[in-house]
Scaffold this motif. Structure first.
Motif, PDB file in Angstrom:
ATOM      1  N   GLN A   1       0.828  -1.200   0.000  1.00  0.00           N
ATOM      2  CA  GLN A   1       0.000   0.000   0.000  1.00  0.00           C
ATOM      3  C   GLN A   1       0.867   1.256   0.000  1.00  0.00           C
ATOM      4  O   GLN A   1       0.544   2.235  -0.655  1.00  0.00           O
ATOM      5  N   GLN A   2       1.960   1.202   0.742  1.00  0.00           N
ATOM      6  CA  GLN A   2       2.884   2.327   0.787  1.00  0.00           C
ATOM      7  C   GLN A   2       4.291   1.775   0.924  1.00  0.00           C
ATOM      8  O   GLN A   2       4.577   0.984   1.826  1.00  0.00           O
ATOM      9  N   ALA A   3       5.186   2.188   0.035  1.00  0.00           N
ATOM     10  CA  ALA A   3       6.548   1.647  -0.002  1.00  0.00           C
ATOM     11  C   ALA A   3       7.284   1.901   1.310  1.00  0.00           C
ATOM     12  O   ALA A   3       6.994   2.854   2.043  1.00  0.00           O
ATOM     13  N   LEU A   4       8.265   1.048   1.599  1.00  0.00           N
ATOM     14  CA  LEU A   4       9.071   1.179   2.805  1.00  0.00           C
ATOM     15  C   LEU A   4       9.877   2.469   2.796  1.00  0.00           C
ATOM     16  O   LEU A   4      10.203   3.009   1.732  1.00  0.00           O
ATOM     17  N   PRO A   5      10.228   2.980   3.976  1.00  0.00           N
ATOM     18  CA  PRO A   5      11.091   4.165   4.030  1.00  0.00           C
ATOM     19  C   PRO A   5      12.513   3.825   3.583  1.00  0.00           C
ATOM     20  O   PRO A   5      12.829   2.666   3.308  1.00  0.00           O
ATOM     21  N   ALA A   6      13.367   4.830   3.513  1.00  0.00           N
ATOM     22  CA  ALA A   6      14.755   4.615   3.090  1.00  0.00           C
ATOM     23  C   ALA A   6      15.457   3.641   4.039  1.00  0.00           C
ATOM     24  O   ALA A   6      15.265   3.685   5.254  1.00  0.00           O
ATOM     25  N   GLY A   7      16.245   2.741   3.467  1.00  0.00           N
ATOM     26  CA  GLY A   7      16.982   1.785   4.288  1.00  0.00           C
ATOM     27  C   GLY A   7      17.331   0.530   3.523  1.00  0.00           C
ATOM     28  O   GLY A   7      17.072   0.414   2.309  1.00  0.00           O
ATOM     29  N   HIS A   8      17.932  -0.421   4.248  1.00  0.00           N
ATOM     30  CA  HIS A   8      18.295  -1.718   3.687  1.00  0.00           C
ATOM     31  C   HIS A   8      17.459  -2.772   4.409  1.00  0.00           C
ATOM     32  O   HIS A   8      17.488  -2.856   5.639  1.00  0.00           O
TER      33      HIS A   8
ATOM     34  N   LYS B   1      10.560   6.209  -5.243  1.00  0.00           N
ATOM     35  CA  LYS B   1       9.483   6.843  -5.990  1.00  0.00           C
ATOM     36  C   LYS B   1       8.986   5.937  -7.108  1.00  0.00           C
ATOM     37  O   LYS B   1       7.772   5.817  -7.344  1.00  0.00           O
ATOM     38  N   LYS B   2       9.937   5.276  -7.779  1.00  0.00           N
ATOM     39  CA  LYS B   2       9.568   4.355  -8.850  1.00  0.00           C
ATOM     40  C   LYS B   2       8.768   3.174  -8.298  1.00  0.00           C
ATOM     41  O   LYS B   2       7.767   2.750  -8.895  1.00  0.00           O
ATOM     42  N   LEU B   3       9.200   2.663  -7.136  1.00  0.00           N
ATOM     43  CA  LEU B   3       8.491   1.552  -6.503  1.00  0.00           C
ATOM     44  C   LEU B   3       7.076   1.962  -6.116  1.00  0.00           C
ATOM     45  O   LEU B   3       6.116   1.200  -6.323  1.00  0.00           O
ATOM     46  N   GLN B   4       6.912   3.181  -5.566  1.00  0.00           N
ATOM     47  CA  GLN B   4       5.592   3.648  -5.161  1.00  0.00           C
ATOM     48  C   GLN B   4       4.662   3.781  -6.363  1.00  0.00           C
ATOM     49  O   GLN B   4       3.472   3.453  -6.289  1.00  0.00           O
ATOM     50  N   LYS B   5       5.183   4.237  -7.488  1.00  0.00           N
ATOM     51  CA  LYS B   5       4.372   4.358  -8.699  1.00  0.00           C
ATOM     52  C   LYS B   5       3.885   2.994  -9.174  1.00  0.00           C
ATOM     53  O   LYS B   5       2.732   2.842  -9.592  1.00  0.00           O
TER      54      LYS B   5
END
Length: 330
Positions: free
Chosen positions: A228-235, A256-260
């Motif tokens: 529903q919403q991509a993970l925040p920055a990280g590994h 951003k690409k993943l969220q799209k």
């Protein structure tokens, strides 16, 4: 609620105790006169054929038209009433073996399927659990006893295991399962599909449309929060239970690409569900599955009772679609 990547038969059997008061909603066909055969077995109202009159036949059932045409007394035969059959199509393909919170989507689907199966069983329905996995479809004969249902739940637990790793993947497994149910479904029956609906093939969508037109369909859309919403920055470490890797999401452009991609896929599924206009339940990994089903089905029961009290002679698809939209905000 169940947790982790695996589920046992005992887990699914124990859910029976939590399904008290969970009433599987009637499919909208029952709102129309003649749209559903009674579960009380006996002579039905669906004409099947006429045959020559025999001693002892009810004279009220004489087919006067055939009698007049042939000159020999004929009696009408009606199709026997029967129990409702509930077909549970549970998706265990590779996309369902994923989860970032509490449990895999496959475990959530298995838990929801077991709860619905026990609810249907308590209502006197026949149940057939159909498992969809990467190497094909597993289906069972309609079960009426608790023992037969437990065997079907045992199949679900086994399909959710990792034993199928390395087997050849079948691209249209969900479409195959839906096509199987389309052939089996009869008036008054119900199909429940529990999936993340990654299969957007033409065959799959056509089968869902056919079932929705029969008004014999419930959709249970299983998602993980990351879908529903991509993970925040990280590994982030990821695994399929056998292999391990790391998902790198430090780049803003990559996130951003993943969220799209996620938004586009979810929009496609949302549009397909709205077009079908059928009952829908949304489940997310981490939800209390039984409570979510209780809320969704309770609203449906309230809708049904209000509809019956209104004295309306039918139900239109726009009213079903409106209610489904409300139910999806669980």
């Amino acid at each position: 609620m169940l947790r982790g990547a695996q589920v046992s038969t005992q887990d699914l059997v124990r859910l029976r105790g939590r399904t008290q008061g969970l009433i599987l909603p009637n499919n909208p066909a029952v709102y129309r006169t003649g749209g559903y055969r009674s579960q009380i077995l006996g002579r039905g109202m669906d004409y099947e054929k006429s045959r020559k009159y025999e001693a002892g036949d009810d004279v009220r059932m004489i087919d006067w038209r055939v009698t007049a045409r042939t000159g020999t007394a004929h009696t009408k035969i009606f199709q026997e009433d029967r129990q409702k059959a509930v077909y549970l199509i549970v998706d265990f393909t590779s996309s369902m073996r994923f989860g970032t919170q509490v449990a895999f989507k496959s475990v959530v689907a298995a838990e929801a399927a077991a709860a619905i199966a026990w609810s249907a069983h308590s209502q006197g329905d026949l149940i057939s659990v159909i498992g969809v996995c990467d190497d094909g479809v597993r289906h069972n004969k309609l079960a009426s006893s608790s023992e037969a249902l437990i065997k079907q739940l045992d199949m679900l637990a086994k399909l959710n295991s990792n034993d199928r790793a390395g087997e050849q993947q079948t691209t249209f497994a969900l479409a195959d399962a839906l096509s199987f149910v389309v052939k089996k479904l009869r008036t008054g029956d119900l199909a429940v599909v529990l999936s993340d609906f990654q299969d957007q093939s033409q065959r799959c969508n056509k089968a869902l449309e056919y079932l929705s037109h029969r008004q014999s369909l419930i959709l249970v859309w299983v998602q993980d929060s990351i879908e529903q919403q991509a993970l925040p920055a990280g590994h982030f470490p990821i695994t399929d239970g056998l292999q391990y890797a790391t998902l790198h999401l430090t780049s803003p452009g990559r996130r951003k690409k993943l969220q799209k991609l996620l938004d586009r896929r979810n929009q496609t599924i949302e549009e397909m569900h709205k077009r079908l206009g059928t009952i829908r339940v949304k489940l997310t990994c981490g939800d209390d599955v039984i409570k979510t089903l209780h809320r969704a089905f309770h609203r449906r029961a309230v809708f049904h009772s209000q509809f019956v009290r209104s004295g309306s002679g039918g139900v239109n698809r726009s009213s079903i679609r409106t209610f489904s939209a409300q139910g999806s905000r669980t």
